[in-house]
Design an enzyme around this catalytic site. Sequence first.
Site, PDB file in Angstrom:
ATOM      1  N   THR A 190      82.800  82.074   8.930  1.00  0.00           N
ATOM      2  CA  THR A 190      81.409  82.326   9.297  1.00  0.00           C
ATOM      3  C   THR A 190      81.111  83.784   9.613  1.00  0.00           C
ATOM      4  OG1 THR A 190      81.849  81.889  11.634  1.00  0.00           O
ATOM      5  CG2 THR A 190      81.191  80.006  10.273  1.00  0.00           C
ATOM      6  N   LYS A 191      82.132  84.641   9.598  1.00  0.00           N
ATOM      7  CA  LYS A 191      81.947  86.013  10.064  1.00  0.00           C
ATOM      8  C   LYS A 191      81.267  86.880   9.003  1.00  0.00           C
ATOM      9  CE  LYS A 191      83.744  85.497  14.169  1.00  0.00           C
ATOM     10  NZ  LYS A 191      84.129  84.087  14.200  1.00  0.00           N
TER      11      LYS A 191
END
Length: 410
Positions: A190-191
């Site tokens: 998700t980064k």
Amino acid sequence: MLMTRSVFLPFALPDIDQNEHDLVRQTLDSGWITTGPLVRRFEREFAAFVGAKHAVAVNSCTAAMHLALEAIGLQRGDEVITTPYTFAATAEVIRYFDAKPVLVDICAEDFNIDPERIEAAITPRTRAIIPVHIAGLAARLDEIREIASRHQLAIIEDAAHAFPTHYKGRMIGQALPGIQHAVCFSFYATKTITTGEGGMIVTDDDQIAERCRIMALHGISRDAWKRYTAEGSWYYEIIAPGYKYNMTDIAAAIGLAQLTKAERMASRRRVIAQMYHDAFSDLSEVQIPLDPDSYCSESESQESNSQESKHQSHAWHLYMLRLNLEQLTIDRGRFIELLKAHNIGASVHFIPLHLHPYYREVYKYQPQDFPIAYQQYLREVSLPIYSKMSDEDVNDVITAVHTIVAQHRR
């Protein structure tokens, strides 16, 4: 209730294109899929991007922080100051050493650790400070560094959210002078850039870098991965009881592709954040996140008129909206349920550490022990923000928020 959109909008998605596919396929075809030349290339290119002397690629930000703490010599009974407003990893790596995480409350305006509360938490056992750059906005590093320097403490930055982030004209990842220092990044799915799972330690400290590199692969002497190359040797030496934290070339291939478009993805996140700002700034029932342009305090602004010294940038890993609950007839949980009913994914960042059973039981924490963290948690909602979102996706989120507020304002 009329649904905003017909297809569910996930809270987060990675931005993957043909470049990632091509580099991974090339890696698979090469026959070298574990730690190897692509990991070393990713380390060099990432270090150059952030302006650090050394970068050590590992399999998670958790591993990065664990190795960094080991490299500074953290031991049983030591204390490390950090924030309750973070994910589990920040404090759990301290517990790996049977050391104590000492929590310090946050600043209400930005969710980051409050430097003015740090000094009171320092004891003769304090060894380091772990500031967390929540959502991608830098903590007040100058003040934290000054405290660390005065008390001879190390700083290990939890920069899981903070790529690429600038603080006073320098990118997070660059050295803080005069102290033991390392910065730990996350490349989780998700980064802002991803390797699927992965992390990076960056530092200008030769000793920290060398120790992290050795301990990341079983404590085997330097460049152990080369033993399977033409120039390598079968012989190796274990010089410390290390860990299995190495990154693979498959993951590094994804990271290299991601790095080439990091600026484009960051720019898109900034555009989305501004769209949210514009849509919600006049909505009294919500509070928008602090914008970096207003982050410098009045005293900081008076220090220098140079653009470089003032420059701040937010990575916008998260867009942390806050609800003014006294103006609404629903709570935060119901607000998120209604977003989901509009086919909008959302989340909460974070459940403060002191509210979790382990920390309650071991350290006897109560919710009001860190009142700012607790109160801000109760009203926080993280909205989707990622570079694959279209303007239509963003407008659907905006419409859903406005619709929910209109239906449930007092």
